[in-house]
Design an enzyme around this catalytic site. Structure first.
Site, PDB file in Angstrom:
ATOM      1  N   CYS A  11       0.873  -1.173   0.000  1.00 55.88           N
ATOM      2  CA  CYS A  11       0.000   0.000   0.000  1.00 55.88           C
ATOM      3  C   CYS A  11       0.909   1.222   0.000  1.00 55.88           C
ATOM      4  O   CYS A  11       2.128   1.093   0.036  1.00 55.88           O
ATOM      5  CB  CYS A  11      -1.000  -0.014   1.154  1.00 55.88           C
ATOM      6  N   CYS A  85      -2.065   1.318  -4.295  1.00 58.07           N
ATOM      7  CA  CYS A  85      -0.779   1.946  -4.626  1.00 58.07           C
ATOM      8  C   CYS A  85      -0.698   2.324  -6.099  1.00 58.07           C
ATOM      9  O   CYS A  85       0.331   2.801  -6.567  1.00 58.07           O
ATOM     10  CB  CYS A  85       0.401   1.065  -4.212  1.00 58.07           C
ATOM     11  N   CYS A  89       3.584  -0.242  -8.379  1.00 56.95           N
ATOM     12  CA  CYS A  89       4.063  -1.612  -8.215  1.00 56.95           C
ATOM     13  C   CYS A  89       4.567  -2.162  -9.545  1.00 56.95           C
ATOM     14  O   CYS A  89       3.829  -2.183 -10.525  1.00 56.95           O
ATOM     15  CB  CYS A  89       2.918  -2.480  -7.689  1.00 56.95           C
TER      16      CYS A  89
END
Length: 134
Positions: A11, A85, A89
């Site tokens: 996160c 997020c 990523c």
């Protein structure tokens, strides 16, 4: 090498949702699963309300420290669970990716964080049933 699956929870701040999820995997998955957590912009400390919510169910995450997301952490993981997020990523072929849409506990009181915690627990239980049963 290990036969244990590795799960990475990501996160933004690595201070609430991902820490709670990692705590549940450690508690419920035991030695059958490796768990990592990280954030794209980690805070200096774990959200104290998240710590309180987890303590209510007997899981201590107070000593955890938010960590920055690295490419190596993603590369080492079999399952990558993102929690708001966005595109931070990295994506690697052959990995299982899931995005869990969860409210952010940041700035919320315990009454608001308990349902988030309970939602995370249910998702972790489902994930573990898939990973450990196989």
């Amino acid at each position: 090498m290990t036969d244990k699956p590795t799960v990475l929870f990501v996160c933004v701040h690595n201070a609430g949702r991902s820490q709670m999820a990692a705590g549940f995997v450690r508690e419920l998955g035991g030695d059958d699963v490796e768990v990592l957590s990280a954030g794209s912009a980690p805070k200096d400390a774990i959200n104290p309300v998240a710590v309180q919510a987890m303590a209510e169910v007997g899981i201590d995450i107070a000593g955890n420290i938010p960590k920055v997301l690295t490419v190596d952490a993603v590369r080492e993981s079999d399952v990558v669970i993102t929690m708001g997020c966005g595109d931070a990523c990295p994506i690697f072929p052959g990995k299982r990716y899931e995005d869990w849409e969860l409210d952010d506990p940041a700035g919320q009181g315990i009454e608001s964080v308990r349902p988030i915690r309970d939602d995370i627990r249910g998702r972790v239980e489902q994930l573990l049933s898939e990973l450990i049963a196989s």
